[in-house]
Scaffold this active site. Structure first.
Site, PDB file in Angstrom:
ATOM      1  CG  ASP A  73      -0.526  -0.086   2.529  1.00 20.62           C
ATOM      2  OD1 ASP A  73       0.688  -0.318   2.721  1.00 20.62           O
ATOM      3  OD2 ASP A  73      -1.337   0.088   3.466  1.00 20.62           O
ATOM      4  CE1 TYR A  86       3.619  -1.354   7.637  1.00 19.67           C
ATOM      5  CE2 TYR A  86       4.122   0.977   7.896  1.00 19.67           C
ATOM      6  CZ  TYR A  86       3.382  -0.028   7.315  1.00 19.67           C
ATOM      7  OH  TYR A  86       2.411   0.284   6.395  1.00 19.67           O
ATOM      8  N   GLY A 135      -3.004  -6.174  18.627  1.00 19.80           N
ATOM      9  CA  GLY A 135      -1.643  -6.548  18.199  1.00 19.80           C
ATOM     10  C   GLY A 135      -1.585  -7.833  17.403  1.00 19.80           C
ATOM     11  CB  ALA A 136      -4.029 -10.390  16.560  1.00 21.76           C
ATOM     12  CG  ASP A 180      -4.390  -1.692   8.117  1.00 20.18           C
ATOM     13  OD1 ASP A 180      -4.417  -2.492   7.163  1.00 20.18           O
ATOM     14  OD2 ASP A 180      -3.447  -1.619   8.916  1.00 20.18           O
ATOM     15  CB  SER A 233      -6.494  -3.325  11.195  1.00 21.08           C
ATOM     16  OG  SER A 233      -5.444  -3.452  10.328  1.00 21.08           O
ATOM     17  CB  SER A 234      -7.348  -3.559  17.249  1.00 20.47           C
ATOM     18  OG  SER A 234      -5.972  -3.495  17.528  1.00 20.47           O
ATOM     19  CB  SER A 235      -4.406   0.778  15.776  1.00 21.55           C
ATOM     20  OG  SER A 235      -3.773   0.044  14.773  1.00 21.55           O
TER      21      SER A 235
HETATM   22  C1  GLA Z   1       0.017  -2.581   8.443  1.00 25.08           C
HETATM   23  C2  GLA Z   1      -0.229  -1.182   7.889  1.00 25.08           C
HETATM   24  C3  GLA Z   1      -0.814  -1.251   6.483  1.00 25.08           C
HETATM   25  C4  GLA Z   1      -0.004  -2.159   5.570  1.00 25.08           C
HETATM   26  C5  GLA Z   1       0.297  -3.499   6.260  1.00 25.08           C
HETATM   27  C6  GLA Z   1       1.254  -4.345   5.482  1.00 25.08           C
HETATM   28  O1  GLA Z   1      -1.196  -3.249   8.646  1.00 25.08           O
HETATM   29  O2  GLA Z   1      -1.087  -0.460   8.721  1.00 25.08           O
HETATM   30  O3  GLA Z   1      -0.911   0.052   5.948  1.00 25.08           O
HETATM   31  O4  GLA Z   1       1.161  -1.533   5.139  1.00 25.08           O
HETATM   32  O5  GLA Z   1       0.825  -3.332   7.561  1.00 25.08           O
HETATM   33  O6  GLA Z   1       0.686  -4.726   4.280  1.00 25.08           O
END
Ligand code: GLA
Length: 393
Positions: free
Chosen positions: A39, A223, A123-124, A173, A127-129
């Site tokens: 992304d 990241y 943290g799994a 996300d 995308s809870s955040s």
């Molecule tokens: C996290 C980031 C996303 C994406 C993924 C990896 O979830 O929030 O934007 O980059 O990692 O694909």
């Protein structure tokens, strides 16, 4: 009405008192079928919103005061909208970041009382955040009737994470949290933000997540490192073609011709991203042809690339993928999300799901002495206001 919704409303009533102006928002977590770390390279992704979600009950205030209660962990936070400071508690930052972005965009909020809670494991890699950011942004927009369109809400929620939380995440996300649709995956072009829903509705195939329960701080620091590596690579490649804006513009041939111009690590990162982008497009074709076997193969290839080229996997994730690939009825498996911990995503034939869960849990325990959690998910719609016929508290 959903159990979580009932519970969060009840907690709100106990905490802040019943409020006739409250609204209820449900914001889901996500899976990503394929297209990882693409992304922020302006590439393609294929996520879907799932049946795990965060529920918010929000009521407006007029005095600028913001009172938050995280029901799952029994923690409070209070501040004034004019004085937003990063909190050592962690979770308030996802909310404060959103208020900050609204204000920077010229939308003054009156203040609010908020209770939230849900069942997205933290943290799994689900995308809870983003669910918190997207859900709160959606809620404030409704509450104060700002009339901000959905794409701008997504961007605002993403910026909240970039600027206030300090993780340079891409747009996937927050986008899927708001745009998800039931029984469909979303093919998103992260450059143009054009998107297409692709049906993903075979009743005989389930999406199963295996959670290593490993939570590594590395996920956010590495990241940001990967993002910088990609930027460095594109800056180097641009010396040979001024039109290159991101890795999206680089072909495999071009990359190979410039192998000697890049550090080996950077070359590997680029090769993974270019191949992964191509895989997303091919995987969408597979879905259109109803060819889930081929789709599954691409998931395995994606995992290999994430493990060897992009180097964001972990021994736990690799083991889970290896075990899955040797289990009957599994069409594909790979690590999901940022990496280093969290979950693998597995496509499993419905008739094998029970045996798969039991076998992989047992084998993983035998090999590591540790337990994993297994979640059988379904694809649901994105963030929305829960409309109630009657208020029960
Ligand atoms: C996290 C980031 C996303 C994406 C993924 C990896 O979830 O929030 O934007 O980059 O990692 O694909």
């Amino acid at each position: 009405m959903n159990k979580e919704t009932q519970w969060v409303k009840k907690v709100f009533a106990e905490k802040f008192g019943y409020n006739k102006d409250w609204i209820v928002i449900r914001s889901p977590g996500r899976v990503n079928l394929i297209g990882e770390h693409t992304d922020y390279n302006e590439g393609f992704v294929l996520p879907a919103a799932i049946d795990k979600a965060i529920v918010f009950v929000i009521a407006p205030r007029v005095d600028g005061c913001c009172r938050f209660y995280a029901a799952d962990i029994d923690e409070n936070y209070e501040c004034h909208r004019g004085l937003l400071q990063k909190s050592a508690q962690g979770w308030p930052n996802y909310l404060l970041g959103v208020i900050d972005q609204f204000q920077k965009a010229g939308h003054e909020i009156g203040g609010c009382d908020l209770v939230f809670g849900g069942d997205i494991p933290i943290g799994a890699g689900l995308s809870s955040s983003a669910a918190i950011e997207a859900g709160f942004a959606f809620g404030l927009n409704e509450l104060f009737d700002f009339k901000i369109d959905r794409v701008r809400l997504v961007k605002l929620a993403q910026k909240a994470e970039n600027e206030f939380v300090g993780v340079q995440c891409g747009i996937m996300d927050q986008f899927i949290s708001i745009f998800g649709e039931e029984r469909k995956v979303l093919r998103l072009d992260c450059r143009s933000l054009e998107y297409e829903y692709v049906p993903f509705e075979r009743d005989d195939i389930r999406t199963v997540l295996c959670d290593t329960q490993v939570r590594r701080a590395l996920a956010s620091s590495e990241y940001n490192v990967r993002r910088r590596e990609c930027e460095l690579a594109i800056n180097t490649l641009r010396r040979f073609d001024n039109n290159l804006k991101s890795l999206r513009d680089v072909s495999l041939d071009f990359l190979m011709n410039h192998k000697k111009d890049l550090e080996p690590v950077l070359y590997n990162r680029c090769e993974y991203v270019i191949r992964e982008n191509a895989r997303v497009l091919q995987a969408c074709e597979d879905l259109k042809q109803n060819d889930f076997r081929s789709f599954g193969e691409r998931m395995y290839e994606s995992h290999q690339g994430l493990r060897d080229g992009y180097e964001v996997s972990s021994p736990e994730l690799d083991l889970l993928v290896e075990l899955a690939s040797a289990t009957g009825g599994v069409l594909g498996a790979r690590m999901m999300g940022a990496g280093f911990g969290g979950c693998t995503i597995n496509l499993v034939e419905e008739s094998h799901v029970e045996r798969f869960s039991e076998t992989i849990q047992r084998q993983y325990r035998e090999k590591t002495g540790q337990d994993i959690k297994v979640y059988i998910t379904s694809i649901q719609s994105g963030t929305k206001k829960v409309v109630e016929e009657q208020i029960h508290v």
